[in-house]
Write an enzyme that holds these catalytic residues in place. Structure first.
Site, PDB file in Angstrom:
ATOM      1  N   CYS A 168       0.818  -1.212   0.000  1.00 44.11           N
ATOM      2  CA  CYS A 168       0.000   0.000   0.000  1.00 44.11           C
ATOM      3  C   CYS A 168       0.850   1.260   0.000  1.00 44.11           C
ATOM      4  O   CYS A 168       0.654   2.162  -0.813  1.00 44.11           O
ATOM      5  CB  CYS A 168      -0.936  -0.005   1.200  1.00 44.11           C
ATOM      6  SG  CYS A 168      -1.999   1.455   1.277  1.00 44.11           S
ATOM      7  N   CYS A 209      -1.618   1.608  -3.032  1.00 47.46           N
ATOM      8  CA  CYS A 209      -2.646   2.644  -2.954  1.00 47.46           C
ATOM      9  C   CYS A 209      -2.118   4.061  -2.785  1.00 47.46           C
ATOM     10  O   CYS A 209      -2.627   4.988  -3.417  1.00 47.46           O
ATOM     11  CB  CYS A 209      -3.646   2.322  -1.852  1.00 47.46           C
ATOM     12  SG  CYS A 209      -3.143   1.138  -0.614  1.00 47.46           S
ATOM     13  N   LYS A 244      -0.192   5.268  -5.991  1.00 48.06           N
ATOM     14  CA  LYS A 244      -1.176   5.253  -7.080  1.00 48.06           C
ATOM     15  C   LYS A 244      -2.125   6.430  -6.950  1.00 48.06           C
ATOM     16  O   LYS A 244      -2.434   7.107  -7.937  1.00 48.06           O
ATOM     17  CB  LYS A 244      -1.962   3.951  -7.051  1.00 48.06           C
ATOM     18  CG  LYS A 244      -3.113   3.895  -8.050  1.00 48.06           C
ATOM     19  CD  LYS A 244      -4.098   2.814  -7.682  1.00 48.06           C
ATOM     20  CE  LYS A 244      -4.835   3.148  -6.388  1.00 48.06           C
ATOM     21  NZ  LYS A 244      -5.765   2.058  -5.981  1.00 48.06           N
ATOM     22  N   TYR A 252      -9.158  -3.790 -11.266  1.00 46.73           N
ATOM     23  CA  TYR A 252      -9.041  -2.380 -10.892  1.00 46.73           C
ATOM     24  C   TYR A 252      -7.647  -1.827 -11.133  1.00 46.73           C
ATOM     25  O   TYR A 252      -7.482  -0.650 -11.491  1.00 46.73           O
ATOM     26  CB  TYR A 252      -9.484  -2.168  -9.437  1.00 46.73           C
ATOM     27  CG  TYR A 252      -8.577  -2.752  -8.383  1.00 46.73           C
ATOM     28  CD1 TYR A 252      -7.615  -1.955  -7.779  1.00 46.73           C
ATOM     29  CD2 TYR A 252      -8.701  -4.073  -7.960  1.00 46.73           C
ATOM     30  CE1 TYR A 252      -6.780  -2.470  -6.800  1.00 46.73           C
ATOM     31  CE2 TYR A 252      -7.875  -4.588  -6.988  1.00 46.73           C
ATOM     32  CZ  TYR A 252      -6.917  -3.786  -6.409  1.00 46.73           C
ATOM     33  OH  TYR A 252      -6.088  -4.308  -5.437  1.00 46.73           O
ATOM     34  N   GLU A 270      -7.173   1.404 -13.591  1.00 46.40           N
ATOM     35  CA  GLU A 270      -6.606   2.602 -12.965  1.00 46.40           C
ATOM     36  C   GLU A 270      -5.364   3.078 -13.704  1.00 46.40           C
ATOM     37  O   GLU A 270      -5.226   4.274 -14.019  1.00 46.40           O
ATOM     38  CB  GLU A 270      -6.274   2.322 -11.497  1.00 46.40           C
ATOM     39  CG  GLU A 270      -7.502   2.244 -10.603  1.00 46.40           C
ATOM     40  CD  GLU A 270      -7.186   1.821  -9.190  1.00 46.40           C
ATOM     41  OE1 GLU A 270      -8.011   2.066  -8.295  1.00 46.40           O
ATOM     42  OE2 GLU A 270      -6.106   1.222  -8.951  1.00 46.40           O
ATOM     43  N   HIS A 308     -27.383  20.508  -1.177  1.00 43.51           N
ATOM     44  CA  HIS A 308     -27.588  21.006  -2.545  1.00 43.51           C
ATOM     45  C   HIS A 308     -26.727  22.238  -2.807  1.00 43.51           C
ATOM     46  O   HIS A 308     -26.555  23.073  -1.929  1.00 43.51           O
ATOM     47  CB  HIS A 308     -29.065  21.362  -2.723  1.00 43.51           C
ATOM     48  CG  HIS A 308     -29.412  21.808  -4.106  1.00 43.51           C
ATOM     49  ND1 HIS A 308     -29.512  20.930  -5.166  1.00 43.51           N
ATOM     50  CD2 HIS A 308     -29.650  23.045  -4.610  1.00 43.51           C
ATOM     51  CE1 HIS A 308     -29.826  21.610  -6.257  1.00 43.51           C
ATOM     52  NE2 HIS A 308     -29.909  22.900  -5.942  1.00 43.51           N
ATOM     53  N   GLU A 335     -26.244  14.274  -3.215  1.00 43.07           N
ATOM     54  CA  GLU A 335     -27.649  14.376  -2.822  1.00 43.07           C
ATOM     55  C   GLU A 335     -28.536  13.436  -3.642  1.00 43.07           C
ATOM     56  O   GLU A 335     -29.651  13.107  -3.234  1.00 43.07           O
ATOM     57  CB  GLU A 335     -28.150  15.805  -2.942  1.00 43.07           C
ATOM     58  CG  GLU A 335     -28.285  16.314  -4.367  1.00 43.07           C
ATOM     59  CD  GLU A 335     -28.844  17.729  -4.424  1.00 43.07           C
ATOM     60  OE1 GLU A 335     -29.883  17.996  -3.782  1.00 43.07           O
ATOM     61  OE2 GLU A 335     -28.239  18.563  -5.124  1.00 43.07           O
TER      62      GLU A 335
END
Length: 454
Positions: free
Chosen positions: A44, A49, A52, A178, A182, A437, A442
C-alpha cells in the site's frame, strides 16, 4: 511471556496488517518482533494505494486544465514533467516509511531486517539466526501475478510503473481488474498511447453490471483503446527495443512497454510453510479460521495471503481482531459484509454491498433505483462525461443492500453511504434524509421512483 521464548509474538511482514498487529500487541504489554526485508508499509505505502492515488491526483489535472476554459480561465498549454511527479512521490513514500518505523519504536517493537523463514511452530530464522515466540503471525501480503507465456519476462508489473526512467510513448495493459483500469486512466492522462486488453467482454469482473458497462464507455471517450475477448499468446522483444505482442486471433501489436495487471498472488514463496506443514489452498493462499489461526495452533495469518479481500483497510481490521482475540479473549468475529471499495479510474467508481446479480440470488424481491446525469460542473466545462448512481433494496425489509456509483469523488461519497448501510438504513431513511444542494451526493437521497421492481 514464557521464559522459553524470545518473544510473545513474532510478525513476519511489515505491511499494513503486520505493523498494526505488532503495534497493538506491544501496546498491551507483549514483547513483539517484526521481521521485514523491504521498506515498511508493504504494498500500500510503497507500490500500491498511496503512490497510485498520488498519480491519480496528477492525472486529474490533464482534464482540469481543459475544463477550466468553460469557467473563464485561460492558460498556456500546460506541460507535464514525469520526473517531478515520480521523484516527489518517492520522497513522500520515504517519509511514510520513516513514520512506520517511528510508530514501531514508540511501542518498543523490535524491527528485525531480513527475510523470515519458518523453522518450526515457534521459530523464525532470519539471516541464519533463529528467533522464538509463543505465537507467530504471517502477514506477508501479495505480489503481482505474471502469466506463464513466452516473453513475459519483458513485461512490466504495477510495481515497476512507479519508478520508470521515462514514460513510454505507447503501452499495452493486459488485464481488466481495478489495477489495469486505474493505470490505463493514469497513463492515458499523462499522454501515453494506451491500449487496455482484457480476455473477457466487460471490465471489472465482480462489480455491478451497470458499472461495468458504463466504465468502458467512459474510458473509450477519453481515448483509451479497449480490446475485449483478447488473449496475448507471446511477447517478443524487437531489435529496436519495442515489444511485439502476438494475440490468440493471429493479430500482432507493438508497444514500448507491456504491463501485466492480471491479478495478485500470495507471498508465500520461501516462507517455510512446508517446514511446519501449514495447510494452503491450491493457489497458495493460507487456510485460516475465523480467529486467523492456521492448522498449526501457534501460527496465524491475515491479510492478502489468506485469499480474502485484498484491501488495506481489511488487513488493518483483521489485525485488530487478531490481537483482541488472541490477547483479550474476545470472541467477536470480523464482519466482512458491506465493505466499501473504490476504483480510482477517471471518473472514479465506488461500491458497497451487493451487486444487482448478488441481490437477486439472495433475496426474493428487490427494487432498483438508478440515476444517470451530467454533473453541474460539466454544464460549463462541456465535458461529455456521465455520473451514474444505483441503489438496490430488499423489498421485504426495505433495507438498502447495495449502492454503486460512477463519477467524480465517488470514493469520498460512498464512505458515508457505507456507514448508513452498516447501521441498517432502509430506503425510507434514505428518502427522509435532506440532501446537500447542489451536490452529486444528494442524488442518493432523492431517487424516489424505482427503475425496476420485482
Amino acid at each position: 511471556m514464557s521464559k522459553s521464548f524470545d518473544y510473545d509474538l513474532i510478525v513476519i511482514g511489515g505491511g499494513s496488517g503486520g505493523v498494526r498487529a505488532s503495534r497493538m500487541a506491544a501496546s498491551h504489554g507483549k514483547k513483539v518482533a517484526l521481521v521485514e526485508h523491504q521498506a515498511l508499509g508493504g504494498t500500500c505505502v510503497n507500490v500500491g494505494c498511496v503512490p497510485k492515488k498520488l498519480f491519480v491526483y496528477s492525472a486529474h489535472f490533464a482534464e482540469d486544465f481543459d475544463d477550466s476554459k468553460g469557467f473563464g480561465w485561460s492558460t498556456d498549454k500546460p506541460s507535464f514533467n514525469w520526473h517531478t511527479l515520480r521523484d516527489n512521490k518517492t520522497s513522500e513514500v520515504h517519509r511514510l516509511n520513516n513514520i512506520y518505523n517511528n510508530l514501531l519504536e514508540t511501542v518498543d517493537v523490535q524491527l528485525i531486517k531480513g527475510r523470515g523463514t519458518l523453522q518450526n511452530a515457534h521459530t523464525v530464522r532470519v539471516d541464519n539466526k533463529d528467533y522464538t515466540a509463543a505465537h507467530i503471525l504471517l502477514a506477508t501480503g501479495s505480489r503481482p501475478f505474471i502469466p506463464d507465456i513466452p516473453g513475459s519476462e519483458h513485461a512490466l508489473v504495477s510495481d515497476d510503473i512507479f519508478y520508470l526512467d521515462e514514460l513510454p510513448e505507447k503501452i499495452v495493459i493486459i488485464g481488466g481488474g481495478y489495477i489495469a483500469v486505474e493505470f490505463a486512466c493514469i497513463l492515458n492522462s499523462f499522454g501515453v498511447d494506451t491500449t487496455l486488453a482484457y480476455r473477457g467482454d466487460m471490465l471489472l469482473r465482480g462489480f455491478d453490471t451497470d458499472i461495468r458497462q458504463r466504465i468502458s464507455t467512459e474510458l473509450i471517450k477519453k481515448g483509451i483503446k479497449c480490446r475485449f475477448n483478447s488473449n496475448v499468446k507471446s511477447v517478443d522483444k524487437q531489435g529496436n527495443g519495442q515489444l511485439c505482442l502476438s494475440w490468440d486471433n493471429g493479430e500482432s501489436s507493438k508497444a514500448d512497454h507491456i504491463l501485466f495487471a492480471t491479478g495478485r498472488i500470495s507471498n508465500t514463496t520461501n516462507l517455510g510453510l512446508n517446514n511446519v506443514n501449514i495447510s494452503t489452498k491450491n493457489n497458495g493462499d493460507i487456510i485460516v479460521g475465523d480467529d486467523y489461526q492456521t492448522n498449526i495452533p501457534s501460527i496465524y495469518a491475515l491479510g492478502d495471503l489468506t485469499g480474502g479481500k485484498k484491501l488495506t483497510p481489511v488487513a488493518l481490521a483483521e489485525a485488530m481482531h487478531f490481537v483482541d482475540q488472541l490477547y483479550h479473549g474476545k470472541k467477536e468475529k470480523m464482519d466482512y459484509s458491506s465493505i466499501p471499495t473504490a476504483v480510482f479510474t477517471l471518473p472514479n467508481i465506488a461500491t458497497v454491498g451487493l451487486t444487482e446479480e448478488e441481490a437477486r440470488d439472495k433475496y426474493t424481491e428487490i427494487s432498483i433505483f438508478k440515476s444517470e446525469f451530467k454533473s453541474l460542473k460539466h454544464a460549463l466545462s462541456g465535458r461529455d462525461e456521465k455520473t451514474f448512481m444505483k441503489i438496490i433494496v430488499d423489498k421485504k425489509t426495505d433495507k438498502v443492500v447495495g449502492c454503486h456509483m460512477l463519477g467524480n469523488d465517488s470514493g469520498e461519497i460512498i464512505q458515508g453511504i457505507a456507514i448508513a448501510m452498516k447501521a441498517g438504513a432502509t430506503k425510507a431513511i434514505f428518502d427522509s434524509t435532506v440532501g446537500v444542494h447542489p451536490t452529486t451526493a444528494e442524488e442518493f437521497v432523492t431517487m424516489r421512483v424505482a427503475t425496476s421492481s420485482d
